[in-house]
Design a protein around this motif. Sequence first.
Motif, PDB file in Angstrom:
ATOM      1  N   GLY A 111       0.820  -1.208   0.000  1.00 48.54           N
ATOM      2  CA  GLY A 111       0.000   0.000   0.000  1.00 48.54           C
ATOM      3  C   GLY A 111       0.847   1.249   0.000  1.00 48.54           C
ATOM      4  N   ALA A 112       1.984   1.205   0.716  1.00 47.52           N
ATOM      5  CA  ALA A 112       2.862   2.368   0.785  1.00 47.52           C
ATOM      6  C   ALA A 112       3.406   2.735  -0.591  1.00 47.52           C
ATOM      7  N   LEU A 113       3.874   1.743  -1.347  1.00 48.55           N
ATOM      8  CA  LEU A 113       4.406   2.008  -2.681  1.00 48.55           C
ATOM      9  C   LEU A 113       3.291   2.440  -3.631  1.00 48.55           C
ATOM     10  N   ALA A 114       2.119   1.822  -3.512  1.00 50.10           N
ATOM     11  CA  ALA A 114       0.989   2.215  -4.353  1.00 50.10           C
ATOM     12  C   ALA A 114       0.647   3.692  -4.142  1.00 50.10           C
ATOM     13  N   TYR A 115       0.621   4.126  -2.886  1.00 48.53           N
ATOM     14  CA  TYR A 115       0.295   5.517  -2.585  1.00 48.53           C
ATOM     15  C   TYR A 115       1.362   6.464  -3.133  1.00 48.53           C
ATOM     16  N   ALA A 116       2.629   6.044  -3.051  1.00 50.80           N
ATOM     17  CA  ALA A 116       3.718   6.880  -3.569  1.00 50.80           C
ATOM     18  C   ALA A 116       3.616   7.035  -5.079  1.00 50.80           C
TER      19      ALA A 116
END
Length: 398
Positions: free
Chosen positions: A303-308
Amino acid sequence: MKKNSMIPIRRRSLKIIYVSSYIPRKCGIATFTKDLTNAINMLNPFDLAEIMALNRQDDNLDYPWEVKYKINWNDLNSYLEAATYINQSGADLVMLEHEFGIFGGQGGEYIVPFVEKITKPLVVTCHTVPDDQNCEGGIILKRVLARADALVVMMHQVADKLMEKYLVPRNKIAIIPHGTPDLAYGAVSRYKKNFKKRVLFGNINLISPSRGIEYSIEATAEIVKKIPNILLLVVGQTHPGEIEWSGGEVYRNKLTKLVKELKITKNVKFINRYVTLEELIEWLKLMDFYVTPYLDPGQVSSGALAYAIGAGKLCISTPYLYAKEVLDNERGVIVPFRNSKAIAKAVTRFNDDFELKEKTQKKAYDYGRYMTWPNVALQHLDLFQKVLKMKKGKSVKN
């Protein structure tokens, strides 16, 4: 009278029960489910999401109103009673967010009798798919897959694995990306406030050894030689599971010790707290580079990479499965596992080449438009409609 082609198609309202961990639990699946159901509620406002939350008895969590039922995660009878509740409800369909760590029993096995007892149509999101279909987790997953009417995965590679190793028919699998907020693309400088003179990079997540944060710290010691105003942001509290397993802040203490040993205390900032979605977005806006130096090659979502990506960040990542797919076609930079020098080289290279950085960020941002929560919600609703149509067709034939 000629029909107006601009009149929107009315969808049938759907009553869905979602089975998952849920906020305020500090868990990636809990946050994912909250974001997903919020987005679906916007498109399906007359039957708002009903949450069936996996709950640990000693948590004493104050759940929001949408949690209508709690399953005692390590009590098999609680799962069976929950299945009975679902069968007697007016729900059209059940959505299960499957991740091994949130279910009770050996290896999360209590989820199996639960899904096998459910008589409602069932859609399962597979957050983890073991490579070995005959390992403990693989055997449990096969039984869940057998009961599901449709499966959601976030990557083509995971769909291929389900077909090749778990023998799941392709028409049973929907590939729907991890959602992201719909953020505006813009210059980082206007958000920096207290960090105006710093080049910022980092990661926002629950901290645990699998995140590989030590490699970002070691990279900082290299970067500072060429970019003296570099600042690494390590945002997020230690994962509760890590604290429980290790008996305290063992990993975080190791990281802070490393910072002191490398003499970069002025170039690393720890924000040791759980951040809300709003705070996460604010931290994201500040960053010039976003780094996920994760250590598990088989990780199938982040989720962190998706948001970035959705925020149009210059993303640098190790080659775990999810990162390789979403950062393909020059949407970011892939570096080897456990290689701090490669991280440092990527940061300094793109910091020196504004045009290349801007081009790469724009590719990521454009890709992220497909991943915004409204698009992801629409894809889920389309899948739900297809499943119900299929089940209705079968019942007519039978």
